[in-house]
Design an enzyme around this catalytic site. Sequence first.
Site, mmCIF file in Angstrom:
data_model
loop_
_atom_site.group_PDB
_atom_site.id
_atom_site.type_symbol
_atom_site.label_atom_id
_atom_site.label_comp_id
_atom_site.label_asym_id
_atom_site.label_seq_id
_atom_site.Cartn_x
_atom_site.Cartn_y
_atom_site.Cartn_z
ATOM 1 N N CYS A 139 -6.478 -0.025 31.222
ATOM 2 C CA CYS A 139 -5.986 -0.998 30.243
ATOM 3 C C CYS A 139 -7.043 -1.255 29.157
ATOM 4 O O CYS A 139 -8.242 -1.259 29.415
ATOM 5 C CB CYS A 139 -5.642 -2.293 30.960
ATOM 6 S SG CYS A 139 -5.343 -3.663 29.841
ATOM 7 N N CYS A 169 -3.640 -2.146 20.851
ATOM 8 C CA CYS A 169 -2.598 -2.655 19.960
ATOM 9 C C CYS A 169 -3.205 -3.797 19.151
ATOM 10 O O CYS A 169 -3.873 -4.667 19.681
ATOM 11 C CB CYS A 169 -1.409 -3.146 20.786
ATOM 12 S SG CYS A 169 -0.199 -4.076 19.822
ATOM 13 N N CYS A 213 -0.095 3.837 19.633
ATOM 14 C CA CYS A 213 -1.457 3.305 19.751
ATOM 15 C C CYS A 213 -2.030 3.319 21.176
ATOM 16 O O CYS A 213 -2.996 4.033 21.446
ATOM 17 C CB CYS A 213 -1.512 1.905 19.163
ATOM 18 S SG CYS A 213 -0.809 1.842 17.495
ATOM 19 N N CYS A 251 7.341 0.162 20.527
ATOM 20 C CA CYS A 251 6.487 1.348 20.322
ATOM 21 C C CYS A 251 6.352 2.210 21.579
ATOM 22 O O CYS A 251 6.453 3.434 21.488
ATOM 23 C CB CYS A 251 5.104 0.943 19.822
ATOM 24 S SG CYS A 251 5.141 -0.109 18.377
ATOM 25 N N CYS A 258 -7.043 -5.262 22.990
ATOM 26 C CA CYS A 258 -5.599 -5.021 22.924
ATOM 27 C C CYS A 258 -4.808 -6.331 22.858
ATOM 28 O O CYS A 258 -5.034 -7.258 23.613
ATOM 29 C CB CYS A 258 -5.129 -4.204 24.122
ATOM 30 S SG CYS A 258 -3.392 -3.741 23.955
ATOM 31 N N CYS A 272 4.744 1.533 4.088
ATOM 32 C CA CYS A 272 6.079 1.439 4.686
ATOM 33 C C CYS A 272 7.016 2.467 4.061
ATOM 34 O O CYS A 272 7.854 3.048 4.743
ATOM 35 C CB CYS A 272 6.623 0.017 4.565
ATOM 36 S SG CYS A 272 5.716 -1.141 5.622
ATOM 37 N N CYS A 319 0.845 -1.196 0.000
ATOM 38 C CA CYS A 319 0.000 0.000 0.000
ATOM 39 C C CYS A 319 0.877 1.241 0.000
ATOM 40 O O CYS A 319 0.384 2.348 0.117
ATOM 41 C CB CYS A 319 -0.917 -0.001 1.219
ATOM 42 S SG CYS A 319 -0.054 0.284 2.775
ATOM 43 N N CYS A 375 3.960 -0.684 28.478
ATOM 44 C CA CYS A 375 2.779 0.138 28.226
ATOM 45 C C CYS A 375 2.483 1.064 29.406
ATOM 46 O O CYS A 375 2.532 0.645 30.554
ATOM 47 C CB CYS A 375 1.575 -0.772 27.970
ATOM 48 S SG CYS A 375 0.060 0.159 27.690
ATOM 49 N N CYS A 420 0.345 -5.788 15.216
ATOM 50 C CA CYS A 420 0.757 -5.662 13.821
ATOM 51 C C CYS A 420 2.177 -6.151 13.534
ATOM 52 O O CYS A 420 2.559 -6.247 12.379
ATOM 53 C CB CYS A 420 0.577 -4.219 13.335
ATOM 54 S SG CYS A 420 1.806 -3.059 13.896
ATOM 55 N N CYS A 444 3.321 -7.232 5.647
ATOM 56 C CA CYS A 444 2.995 -7.997 4.433
ATOM 57 C C CYS A 444 4.221 -8.712 3.886
ATOM 58 O O CYS A 444 4.179 -9.897 3.571
ATOM 59 C CB CYS A 444 2.404 -7.077 3.371
ATOM 60 S SG CYS A 444 0.946 -6.181 3.930
ATOM 61 N N CYS A 446 2.691 -2.581 10.858
ATOM 62 C CA CYS A 446 1.780 -2.103 9.819
ATOM 63 C C CYS A 446 1.527 -0.630 10.035
ATOM 64 O O CYS A 446 0.575 -0.255 10.684
ATOM 65 C CB CYS A 446 0.474 -2.887 9.841
ATOM 66 S SG CYS A 446 -0.537 -2.563 8.404
ATOM 67 N N HIS A 501 3.113 -4.694 25.983
ATOM 68 C CA HIS A 501 2.605 -4.810 27.355
ATOM 69 C C HIS A 501 3.701 -4.536 28.396
ATOM 70 O O HIS A 501 3.442 -3.936 29.431
ATOM 71 C CB HIS A 501 2.061 -6.231 27.506
ATOM 72 C CG HIS A 501 1.309 -6.503 28.755
ATOM 73 N ND1 HIS A 501 0.121 -5.877 29.071
ATOM 74 C CD2 HIS A 501 1.561 -7.376 29.774
ATOM 75 C CE1 HIS A 501 -0.324 -6.346 30.228
ATOM 76 N NE2 HIS A 501 0.524 -7.250 30.672
HETATM 77 S S1 SF4 Z 1 -3.421 -1.557 27.087
HETATM 78 FE FE1 SF4 Z 1 -2.644 -3.444 26.122
HETATM 79 S S2 SF4 Z 1 -0.416 -3.289 26.266
HETATM 80 FE FE2 SF4 Z 1 -1.290 -1.776 27.669
HETATM 81 S S3 SF4 Z 1 -1.412 -2.815 29.653
HETATM 82 FE FE3 SF4 Z 1 -3.371 -3.152 28.656
HETATM 83 S S4 SF4 Z 1 -3.131 -5.109 27.554
HETATM 84 FE FE4 SF4 Z 1 -1.088 -4.402 28.080
HETATM 85 S S1 SF4 Z 2 -0.471 -2.011 16.817
HETATM 86 FE FE1 SF4 Z 2 0.930 -2.507 18.519
HETATM 87 S S2 SF4 Z 2 2.848 -3.159 17.542
HETATM 88 FE FE2 SF4 Z 2 1.607 -2.136 15.969
HETATM 89 S S3 SF4 Z 2 2.306 -0.001 16.013
HETATM 90 FE FE3 SF4 Z 2 0.552 -0.107 17.413
HETATM 91 S S4 SF4 Z 2 1.441 -0.532 19.450
HETATM 92 FE FE4 SF4 Z 2 3.034 -0.953 17.915
#
Ligand code: SF4
Ligand code: SF4
Lengths: 302, 534
Positions: free
Chosen positions: A248, A282, A275, A263, A254, A55, A52, A223, A285, A147, A183, A220
């Site tokens: 959370c 999340c 994200c 990230c 997630c 990237c 697409c 996060c 990806c 991909c 992604c 996680h």
């Molecule tokens: S939002 Fe997602 S990554 Fe963050 S603590 Fe909760 S489960 Fe874990």
């Molecule tokens: S979806 Fe998860 S792994 Fe992908 S960019 Fe967002 S936080 Fe990072």
Amino acid sequence: MKLFTITRRQFIKMVSGGLAALGLTPKVKGTELFSSTSLKKPAVVWLEAQDCAGCTESVLSCLEPDLKTFLLDTAAIRYHETIMKAEGSIAESALDEAVNEGGYILVVEGSIPAADARFCRVSGKSSEETFVKAAGNALVIIAIGACASYGGIPRAGVTGGQGVSYFLDKHGINKTLINLPGCPCHPLWFFDTVTAFLNGEIIRIDAYKRPLKHFGQTIHDNCPRRPRYNANKFLSDWNNPGERESFCLALKGCKGYTTHGDCPLIKWNDGVNYCTANGAPCSGCTEPPFYDELSPLYAREE
Amino acid sequence: MGKITIDPLTRIEGHLKVEVNVESGRVTEANVSGTMARGIENLLKGKDPRDAVYVTERICGVCFAAHGWTASLAVEKAQGTAALPDAARILRNLIASACWLHDHVLHFYHLSALDYLDLSVLTQYTGLDPFIIKIRDLVKNELNNPPVEGEYAGPLLPSYSADEYCIRDVELVAGLVQHYLDALSIQAKAKKMSAIFGGKQPHQSGIIAGGVTQVPDPTQIYVYRSLLDEVASFINNVYVKDVIFLAQALWPLAKSNLGVGHQNFLSYGGFPEADGSYLYPEGAIINEALVENNRSNMVPYINEDITNAWYVSGTGGHPSESSQDFDLDKPGAHTFVKAPRFQGQPMEVGPMARMMVAARREDHPAFMNPSVQQFISLIGQGMRPGVIARHAARALETQMLCKAMERWLQEFDSLAARFRNKVVIHDTAHWDPPYSGIGVGMTEAPRGALGHWIRIVDHTIGNYSCVVPTTWNSSPADDAGIKGPFEQALLNTPVPDENNPVNIGRVIRSFDPCLACAVHLYTPKGETSEWIVP
Ligand code: SF4
Ligand code: SF4
């Protein structure tokens, strides 16, 4: 039709009990040819198949390191459909010339159709044919994005899109491959990997050929919502300020607990956001089962 | 007579092949083909409807936010959302509009402008800019035969040789190349703006079915605003000026018929305002007549023809009903792109279509906007609706958008001042997918009119279908033999030198094609229904 399936359970098992956890990490050594003492600018051949251009756009969203320097000083972009001035037969011969000279970093963006090669053709050739030829003369291969790494979203469709490793296996090509999923792929994952190659550094990778430097921990693990996860506080309504700011997102689907990537540490777009910090679950990806094996993305799996 | 194939036609998004016949230096026949398919809509079947927002966004790595937004509207309709919270409207406008700034700047400098520059004159550059000196040396080396290996000027060379419409003044070329380099960071900053509210870019995560995921805090607003100042100043003082300069320098080209097509234009209306109107007005122009000015009324008149596309014969029709199966062996077919038609007509969509519609909508506030008025005045001076007009329309609408973004930021400020962090951003009551539902979402994407259709069956996606800007523009001929907009615009294009068909790329690129968007269509058989019109 599914040509590549890992069930979620198998996958989690592989990750938690696999090579990475035992510290038996394979490694890839950056090539001497690209060492900084060499006068020659390393060539980059960038092939787009079922992509697409996200990237490419992601790499172009980088403010640090400076893109001008990369484009003019660091690498010689010999072929890149989206940005090269050459077109038509001039572009075709630019690719042929670069491939015949060999010794380039081959970047592949997008999956390659495995169900029928005619689902992706450029210059009258299937992307599989072009890839096989370019892979043969490449020094190293970088699969950029979900991909090209594992098939990503197209893997779930009738074209049976597959990643680079599938076609290396299919054609018995033995080349160093680094997967930079996501992604899209984060620009720093790309620039760090290229720089490591150029400097001849050792790149430690996990069982899925992702550099451990960026994929050694889960979302996680780092996060900002983790304290609330530990306290069993889960967001149910984005309109509630307390929930929105720190609860959370597990109930909203997630996948951060099984998703590898840094990230939360480096964040996206010059470090402004990412994200889960933004209140979005999340999607996983960067993982091989993305996308179809991880759906639903916005609900906890039953 | 010569036959020319350009494959790949580069500096666009996706894979595009162009085949033309040339007689006496003019194009007499043109076929345009999209040569890649992923089958994205079909793989959505059986998935959670809310996934459509995430997945369709991946149709395109450039206009991602437009797809995510349009999918959200379709899913919301199907799930029963009656009214989107106003803060969600404003934040979506701000997430998506920043992507437009990125798209239009990148399209002009990094994809299109190179068509109008003779880079070989840089060998005479005597200025002091270190990056231009670098490019000068690379160009010098590459023009040497043989060049020093490793020192390539890619991606700027090789290329077709320059023609009469290339700028050859070394200072001007150096200036525009300087802007090419400056624009690299400007377009990255525009994406950064979008990520401040949208999580990340490309492929934002902040727009979800039902609204958005975050209420930005004052610091985030501040950073967004200062980046907007910087990007808008580049747009007003560099981008718009460069495009207008180019239009004047190439006035014979602007007045020529290069790239003029059917002159049918379609806009669904882009960026919802507080009063329910749109920043860019709705409208359809056929044979110079404004035949429609309301998006809801447009829906029944959209049909897709597949005569020349790799889909099983007899499966075209309304996007809500068309059943599409790939047929890679279909005789005569040459493309994965279908042929959408409005009232049976091929329609050009995109910035110039929006400007042409705005110029006809005297009843709409956009008509008096200075950017629209400037476009009207260029047309009044004799600029034809072809290649240069498309670039001018794109630049001028970007200028118009920057102003609107400042206004939306103020709207958000006043909401935030009233409600603090209790601002409502999500329709939580309709979060869970219902047993069944149907919906359509319509927006304007950077490249033009975008529509998504969804049917929910048993809480999952039963059918999904997108009709995308570049599908309109790059469509093949239909069963009546009427060509699509790209093909029509290519007819009569001057090709004085068949080894150097530089005008072909100029025509195609002026539309800002996105083939990854155009080719994605694959929906299951046998779905029919009446569709809810927004
Ligand atoms: S939002 Fe997602 S990554 Fe963050 S603590 Fe909760 S489960 Fe874990
Ligand atoms: S979806 Fe998860 S792994 Fe992908 S960019 Fe967002 S936080 Fe990072």
